[in-house]
Design an enzyme around this catalytic site. Sequence first.
Site, mmCIF file in Angstrom:
data_model
loop_
_atom_site.group_PDB
_atom_site.id
_atom_site.type_symbol
_atom_site.label_atom_id
_atom_site.label_comp_id
_atom_site.label_asym_id
_atom_site.label_seq_id
_atom_site.Cartn_x
_atom_site.Cartn_y
_atom_site.Cartn_z
ATOM 1 N N ASP A 206 0.811 -1.218 0.000
ATOM 2 C CA ASP A 206 0.000 0.000 0.000
ATOM 3 C C ASP A 206 0.844 1.267 0.000
ATOM 4 O OD1 ASP A 206 0.977 -0.402 2.553
ATOM 5 O OD2 ASP A 206 -0.972 -0.778 3.455
ATOM 6 N N ASN B 125 -7.022 -2.994 14.443
ATOM 7 C CA ASN B 125 -8.417 -3.327 14.125
ATOM 8 C C ASN B 125 -8.517 -4.544 13.193
ATOM 9 O OD1 ASN B 125 -7.545 -2.308 11.712
ATOM 10 N ND2 ASN B 125 -9.006 -0.617 11.598
ATOM 11 N N GLU C 76 -9.503 -2.127 5.471
ATOM 12 C CA GLU C 76 -10.155 -1.839 6.744
ATOM 13 C C GLU C 76 -11.361 -2.758 6.966
ATOM 14 O OE1 GLU C 76 -8.462 -0.186 8.633
ATOM 15 O OE2 GLU C 76 -8.058 1.889 8.071
HETATM 16 C C1 GLP Z 1 -0.331 0.119 8.562
HETATM 17 C C2 GLP Z 1 -0.012 -0.643 7.270
HETATM 18 C C3 GLP Z 1 -0.132 -2.119 7.471
HETATM 19 C C4 GLP Z 1 0.550 -2.501 8.766
HETATM 20 C C5 GLP Z 1 -0.192 -1.913 9.948
HETATM 21 C C6 GLP Z 1 0.441 -2.200 11.289
HETATM 22 O O1 GLP Z 1 -1.544 0.736 8.578
HETATM 23 N N1 GLP Z 1 -0.787 -0.240 6.148
HETATM 24 O O2 GLP Z 1 0.426 -2.785 6.355
HETATM 25 O O3 GLP Z 1 0.589 -3.892 8.912
HETATM 26 O O4 GLP Z 1 -0.291 -0.521 9.786
HETATM 27 O O5 GLP Z 1 1.493 -1.325 11.553
HETATM 28 P P1 GLP Z 1 2.566 -1.504 12.675
HETATM 29 O O6 GLP Z 1 3.435 -2.627 12.241
HETATM 30 O O7 GLP Z 1 3.312 -0.207 12.703
HETATM 31 O O8 GLP Z 1 1.845 -1.798 13.924
#
Ligand code: GLP
Length: 248
Positions: free
Chosen positions: A74, A143, A150
């Site tokens: 993404d 979430n 989402e």
């Molecule tokens: C973001 C990314 C995800 C990721 C998630 C968790 O929103 N788009 O790909 O897995 O957050 O992030 P973190 O690893 O910083 O907790």
Amino acid sequence: MMQGGKMVEIVIVKDYNEMSKKAAKIVTTQINGKPNSVLGFATGDTPRGMYEELIKLYNNGNVDFADIKAFNLDEYYGLEKENPQSYHYYMMENLFRHVNIKNENIHIPEGMAESIEIECEEYENKIKKVGGIDLQVLGIGRNGHIGFNEPDLKFEARTHFVKLDDDTIKANSRFFSSIQEMPTKAISMGIKTIMQAKKIILLASGKEKRDAIFKAVRGETTPEVPASVLQRHPNVIVIVDEETAALL
Ligand code: GLP
């Protein structure tokens, strides 16, 4: 430790460090078995340690990125590649500029695309053209989101434009100097795109992911918990540390 019942294989490791090492080893094994592998990469804090390990392995001559093709999950909508908060920047800093991956083999959705629709379609086509993703690395949102899929989004989604959840905006605003600077939209591979990867590893560490992981691997498969769809995938390894695994 492997737990029976469902398809999902769960590996419980001591801590973040071990999770990172284990994940890097799986990626390395994939690359060494197929040097022109198509890898799906994730951003966020979770995979940082895995990228560090991969750089070490590369520097020691244990893995070669020369023929690897990379597709990221993404990108924020409206951020330039040069913006330090963009996922382009993150990937360059955390992995790509330290290894011998070729620039033309790096693929990340374009957050400044003039036409989102064309960008999404082309992204899907590029993945198809190289024969699909061999190994997809995933983190998980608090979430239950994967990529930026989402809750409540249909499982059929392919690469698409996303309006981020309030919870995600709050969680990810920690990387920005104020919540106002945090983008509210993104482009993300869809659940369907992710599910077509031949193999998936999902990483999570720390107690704030405990609930999301429990619902993802033990709960019912529902779009309310996007990661729960992984229970339907035949080749998933979930690597979690002891803190995250407490409810499993
Ligand atoms: C973001 C990314 C995800 C990721 C998630 C968790 O929103 N788009 O790909 O897995 O957050 O992030 P973190 O690893 O910083 O907790």
